[in-house]
Design an enzyme around this catalytic site. Structure first.
Site, mmCIF file in Angstrom:
data_model
loop_
_atom_site.group_PDB
_atom_site.id
_atom_site.type_symbol
_atom_site.label_atom_id
_atom_site.label_comp_id
_atom_site.label_asym_id
_atom_site.label_seq_id
_atom_site.Cartn_x
_atom_site.Cartn_y
_atom_site.Cartn_z
ATOM 1 N N THR A 87 14.928 -3.776 2.396
ATOM 2 C CA THR A 87 15.886 -4.884 2.330
ATOM 3 C C THR A 87 15.679 -5.558 0.981
ATOM 4 O O THR A 87 14.601 -6.120 0.732
ATOM 5 C CB THR A 87 15.638 -5.903 3.458
ATOM 6 N N LYS A 162 23.650 -6.010 5.893
ATOM 7 C CA LYS A 162 22.364 -6.474 6.452
ATOM 8 C C LYS A 162 22.210 -7.994 6.288
ATOM 9 O O LYS A 162 21.840 -8.696 7.228
ATOM 10 C CB LYS A 162 21.231 -5.728 5.719
ATOM 11 N N LYS A 237 13.035 -14.397 4.186
ATOM 12 C CA LYS A 237 13.349 -13.459 3.088
ATOM 13 C C LYS A 237 14.840 -13.085 3.123
ATOM 14 O O LYS A 237 15.528 -13.147 2.108
ATOM 15 C CB LYS A 237 12.491 -12.197 3.213
HETATM 16 P P1 NAD Z 1 5.011 -3.437 4.226
HETATM 17 O O1 NAD Z 1 4.513 -4.473 3.304
HETATM 18 O O2 NAD Z 1 4.262 -3.135 5.487
HETATM 19 O O3 NAD Z 1 5.212 -2.040 3.433
HETATM 20 C C1 NAD Z 1 5.572 -1.939 2.088
HETATM 21 C C2 NAD Z 1 4.695 -0.870 1.457
HETATM 22 O O4 NAD Z 1 5.090 -0.670 0.109
HETATM 23 C C3 NAD Z 1 3.199 -1.253 1.430
HETATM 24 O O5 NAD Z 1 2.446 -0.271 2.121
HETATM 25 C C4 NAD Z 1 2.867 -1.302 -0.059
HETATM 26 O O6 NAD Z 1 1.559 -0.848 -0.362
HETATM 27 C C5 NAD Z 1 3.917 -0.372 -0.624
HETATM 28 N N1 NAD Z 1 4.172 -0.584 -2.051
HETATM 29 C C6 NAD Z 1 4.344 -1.757 -2.715
HETATM 30 N N2 NAD Z 1 4.573 -1.520 -4.025
HETATM 31 C C7 NAD Z 1 4.548 -0.180 -4.190
HETATM 32 C C8 NAD Z 1 4.708 0.667 -5.304
HETATM 33 N N3 NAD Z 1 4.963 0.173 -6.531
HETATM 34 N N4 NAD Z 1 4.607 2.004 -5.112
HETATM 35 C C9 NAD Z 1 4.349 2.507 -3.883
HETATM 36 N N5 NAD Z 1 4.192 1.753 -2.778
HETATM 37 C C10 NAD Z 1 4.293 0.424 -2.935
HETATM 38 O O7 NAD Z 1 6.516 -3.878 4.592
HETATM 39 P P2 NAD Z 1 7.429 -3.334 5.790
HETATM 40 O O8 NAD Z 1 7.344 -4.274 6.942
HETATM 41 O O9 NAD Z 1 7.185 -1.878 5.979
HETATM 42 O O10 NAD Z 1 8.886 -3.577 5.169
HETATM 43 C C11 NAD Z 1 9.434 -2.715 4.189
HETATM 44 C C12 NAD Z 1 10.877 -3.114 3.932
HETATM 45 O O11 NAD Z 1 11.624 -3.038 5.155
HETATM 46 C C13 NAD Z 1 11.048 -4.554 3.434
HETATM 47 O O12 NAD Z 1 12.030 -4.577 2.441
HETATM 48 C C14 NAD Z 1 11.448 -5.325 4.671
HETATM 49 O O13 NAD Z 1 12.217 -6.468 4.360
HETATM 50 C C15 NAD Z 1 12.270 -4.272 5.396
HETATM 51 N N6 NAD Z 1 12.344 -4.486 6.863
HETATM 52 C C16 NAD Z 1 11.209 -4.797 7.575
HETATM 53 C C17 NAD Z 1 11.298 -4.983 8.944
HETATM 54 C C18 NAD Z 1 10.087 -5.329 9.751
HETATM 55 O O14 NAD Z 1 10.236 -5.733 10.925
HETATM 56 N N7 NAD Z 1 8.868 -5.170 9.230
HETATM 57 C C19 NAD Z 1 12.549 -4.846 9.591
HETATM 58 C C20 NAD Z 1 13.657 -4.500 8.838
HETATM 59 C C21 NAD Z 1 13.550 -4.325 7.470
#
Ligand code: NAD
Length: 291
Positions: A87, A162, A237
């Site tokens: 997102t 979204k 966010k």
């Molecule tokens: P998270 O923080 O658990 O995962 C993100 C991952 O990206 C981490 O493991 C981090 O180490 C990795 N990362 C960061 N920078 C990086 C880079 N330069 N290279 C490689 N890896 C890198 O977050 P999440 O909960 O998995 O969410 C991910 C996305 O999904 C977000 O944009 C969030 O808004 C969206 N989202 C989350 C949810 C939820 O319920 N968690 C629901 C819908 C959408």
């Protein structure tokens, strides 16, 4: 298919695991998160992308998406598809898509709803922007990771869908919570309030499917001490992204603006961080109109 998967956190990890289970070859890269079983660990994001039919990214924000796109797009084979499921702001989504297209690649923005539970169960909903050819190519992967994929339009349309959805969600959750708090003070029983509203014109997903009052309506995070669920900081966010987009296109969104301000206070100045976004109800419960 051969898939590169970058960002294997709370969402990306289980999504990649489901692709492996469906028989796809997945190479993964993450700065910190461990690789799920069956995902081949790449040394860099570019290495994960090399030779892939589709590269999927699941990252925290637009700045990181842009940085990863810079590394990954030059390493991708012509005709492959760059598919971002994070997102992020609409502008970053469009910038990454333009960069991919200029390099002869397909590009999709495909944010999800359904949370970590949906990612694990393979029941996410994908909201997708980009051209139809790229959508058709990635559709079988959406079908593995989710239960529904809606092609919303050109680049950025997935992110637009979204943030509009979540702006409605944030505002209706606040309205539902403040109405419960008012009902309490008027001496109206919460179960009766649910009974009436859930079958009357005040109904919404916030009331009917995710009722913020404990012990009322279906099971929800309210019945679990407001543990997320969908955390208040993630709602913040998405509301901020909606207001950033509204600013960019000069749209008047006063309810969204107020919802963003209330969640900001709740998360940053009060005790909302780490709680479900429906914990707005105990917040209102503890407050008074005057002071
Ligand atoms: P998270 O923080 O658990 O995962 C993100 C991952 O990206 C981490 O493991 C981090 O180490 C990795 N990362 C960061 N920078 C990086 C880079 N330069 N290279 C490689 N890896 C890198 O977050 P999440 O909960 O998995 O969410 C991910 C996305 O999904 C977000 O944009 C969030 O808004 C969206 N989202 C989350 C949810 C939820 O319920 N968690 C629901 C819908 C959408």
């Amino acid at each position: 298919m051969k898939i590169g998967f970058i960002g294997l956190g709370n969402m990306g990890g289980p999504m990649a695991a489901n692709l492996v289970k469906a028989g796809h070859a997945v190479a993964g890269f993450d700065l910190a998160a461990p690789m799920p079983e069956g995902v081949a660990k790449a040394a860099t994001a570019a290495e994960a992308a090399q030779g892939a039919d589709v590269v999927i990214t699941m990252l925290p924000n637009g700045a990181i998406l842009r940085a990863v796109a810079d590394q990954v797009i030059p390493a991708m084979a012509a005709g492959a598809v760059f598919c971002d499921c994070s997102t992020v702001d609409v502008e970053s989504a469009r910038a990454a898509a333009a960069q991919a297209q200029a390099a002869g690649l397909g590009a999709l923005d495909a944010p999800v709803s359904g949370g970590v539970g949906g990612a694990s169960a393979g029941t996410l909903t994908f909201m997708v922007g980009g051209d139809a050819t790229a959508f058709d190519k990635v559709k079988p992967l959406f079908d593995v990771m989710g239960q529904k994929a809606v092609h919303c339009g050109q680049a950025g349309a997935g992110q637009a869908a979204k943030i509009c959805n979540n702006m409605i969600l944030g505002a209706t959750m606040i309205a539902t919570c403040e109405a419960f708090a008012l009902a309490d003070k008027l001496g109206l029983d919460r179960a009766r309030m649910f009974d009436v509203v859930s079958t009357s014109s005040g109904y919404s997903w916030s009331m009917n499917a995710y009722c913020p009052a404990p012990g009322v309506g279906p099971q929800s995070p309210a019945d679990n001490g407001y543990r997320p669920g969908f955390a208040a900081e993630l709602m913040l966010k998405d509301l901020r992204l909606s207001q950033q987009a509204a600013e960019a296109v000069d749209a008047d969104t006063p309810m969204g603006e107020l919802a963003a301000a209330l969640y900001a206070r709740f998360v940053e100045d009060e005790d909302g961080k780490g709680k479900d976004f429906s914990a707005m109800l105990p917040r209102f419960e503890a407050r008074h109109r005057k002071g």
